[in-house]
Design an enzyme around this catalytic site. Structure first.
Site, mmCIF file in Angstrom:
data_model
loop_
_atom_site.group_PDB
_atom_site.id
_atom_site.type_symbol
_atom_site.label_atom_id
_atom_site.label_comp_id
_atom_site.label_asym_id
_atom_site.label_seq_id
_atom_site.Cartn_x
_atom_site.Cartn_y
_atom_site.Cartn_z
ATOM 1 N N HIS A 22 7.733 -3.411 -8.010
ATOM 2 C CA HIS A 22 7.039 -4.629 -8.416
ATOM 3 C C HIS A 22 7.932 -5.837 -8.179
ATOM 4 O O HIS A 22 9.155 -5.746 -8.260
ATOM 5 C CB HIS A 22 6.596 -4.544 -9.874
ATOM 6 C CG HIS A 22 5.476 -3.587 -10.070
ATOM 7 N ND1 HIS A 22 5.458 -2.630 -11.055
ATOM 8 C CD2 HIS A 22 4.315 -3.430 -9.385
ATOM 9 C CE1 HIS A 22 4.348 -1.928 -10.966
ATOM 10 N NE2 HIS A 22 3.642 -2.390 -9.954
ATOM 11 N N HIS A 46 -1.037 -3.765 -2.263
ATOM 12 C CA HIS A 46 -0.070 -3.477 -3.331
ATOM 13 C C HIS A 46 0.333 -2.000 -3.308
ATOM 14 O O HIS A 46 1.524 -1.669 -3.317
ATOM 15 C CB HIS A 46 -0.689 -3.843 -4.684
ATOM 16 C CG HIS A 46 0.200 -3.600 -5.852
ATOM 17 N ND1 HIS A 46 1.035 -4.576 -6.360
ATOM 18 C CD2 HIS A 46 0.391 -2.501 -6.630
ATOM 19 C CE1 HIS A 46 1.700 -4.082 -7.398
ATOM 20 N NE2 HIS A 46 1.320 -2.819 -7.575
ATOM 21 N N GLU A 47 -0.648 -1.113 -3.289
ATOM 22 C CA GLU A 47 -0.331 0.323 -3.280
ATOM 23 C C GLU A 47 0.362 0.727 -1.987
ATOM 24 O O GLU A 47 1.258 1.576 -1.999
ATOM 25 C CB GLU A 47 -1.585 1.159 -3.525
ATOM 26 C CG GLU A 47 -2.214 0.945 -4.895
ATOM 27 C CD GLU A 47 -1.261 1.115 -6.071
ATOM 28 O OE1 GLU A 47 -0.331 1.955 -6.001
ATOM 29 O OE2 GLU A 47 -1.435 0.389 -7.075
#
EC number: 3.4.-.-
Length: 177
Positions: free
Chosen positions: A139, A129-130
C-alpha cells in the site's frame, strides 16, 4: 513488459472486461483475456454471510493457473467476497494471483442510483490495485496513487486509477497519469 491474464469469475459485460484490458494496456502491460468463465462454486460460498470466501477462491485460482506463463493472473467477478477477519474485501492478492469482487463497487449495492461510468472507474482502480499487489507493491501513502488502501467505496473514489511515480518506478513501467 509484464504479461497479465484476466479471468472472468462470473459472466461479465464485455464493456467491463474491455475497459480493464485497455486501461492496463495503456499503462504498458501486455494483457490477455481468458474467454472461459471460471465459475464460482457453492463450496466457496458462505451461506451465513452471503459472500464468497476470497482466501479459498484465491488458492483455487492459483492451483488452476500456476503453470500458465503470466506475471499476474487477475480474476474479476460480479460477487461479494470476504477474507478471514474482514467483513468484506474489494479484492485480495498474493504474489502473481489476485481477485477483484465487483458487487460493492456498484452504486445500487448501497441503494443509490445506477452509475455505470462510476462503476467502471472503480473497477479500473481496484483491478489495477490488485495487479500492483501481485507484482510486489504494498500500500502507498500517496492519496492519489491507485495503491492507496481503501476501506470504503468512498476511499476508492478519492484515489487515482494510476500508480504514482514511486510505485511506477518500483515496477519499472511508464506512468500514464
Amino acid at each position: 513488459m509484464y504479461k497479465v491474464l484476466l479471468i472472468r469469475l462470473t459472466n461479465l459485460d464485455n464493456l467491463i472486461v474491455n475497459s480493464v484490458r485497455t486501461h492496463l494496456m495503456n499503462m504498458g502491460f501486455e494483457v490477455e483475456v481468458n474467454e472461459e468463465i471460471f465459475h464460482l462454486n457453492a463450496e466457496l460460498f458462505n451461506w451465513e454471510r452471503w459472500q464468497y470466501n476470497a482466501d479459498k477462491l484465491l488458492q483455487l485460482v492459483k492451483l488452476t493457473f500456476e503453470r500458465y506463463p503470466y506475471d499476474a493472473v487477475i480474476g474479476i467477478g460480479e460477487a461479494d467476497g470476504f477474507s478471514d477477519g474482514l467483513n468484506f474485501v474489494f479484492g485480495l492478492s498474493t504474489k502473481k494471483y489476485g481477485l477483484v469482487f465487483l458487487s460493492r463497487l456498484k452504486e445500487e449495492f448501497y441503494g443509490r442510483v445506477i452509475n455505470s461510468s462510476l462503476y467502471i472507474e472503480r473497477t479500473l482502480k481496484e483491478v489495477t490495485h490488485e495487479l500492483g499487489h501481485t507484482l510486489g507493491l504494498g500500500h502507498c501513502n500517496n492519496k492519489e496513487c491507485v495503491m492507496n488502501f481503501s476501506v470504503s467505496v468512498e476511499d476508492v473514489d478519492k484515489k487515482g486509477k494510476y500508480f504514482c511515480t514511486s510505485c511506477s518506478d518500483k515496477l519499472n513501467i511508464n506512468n500514464k497519469s
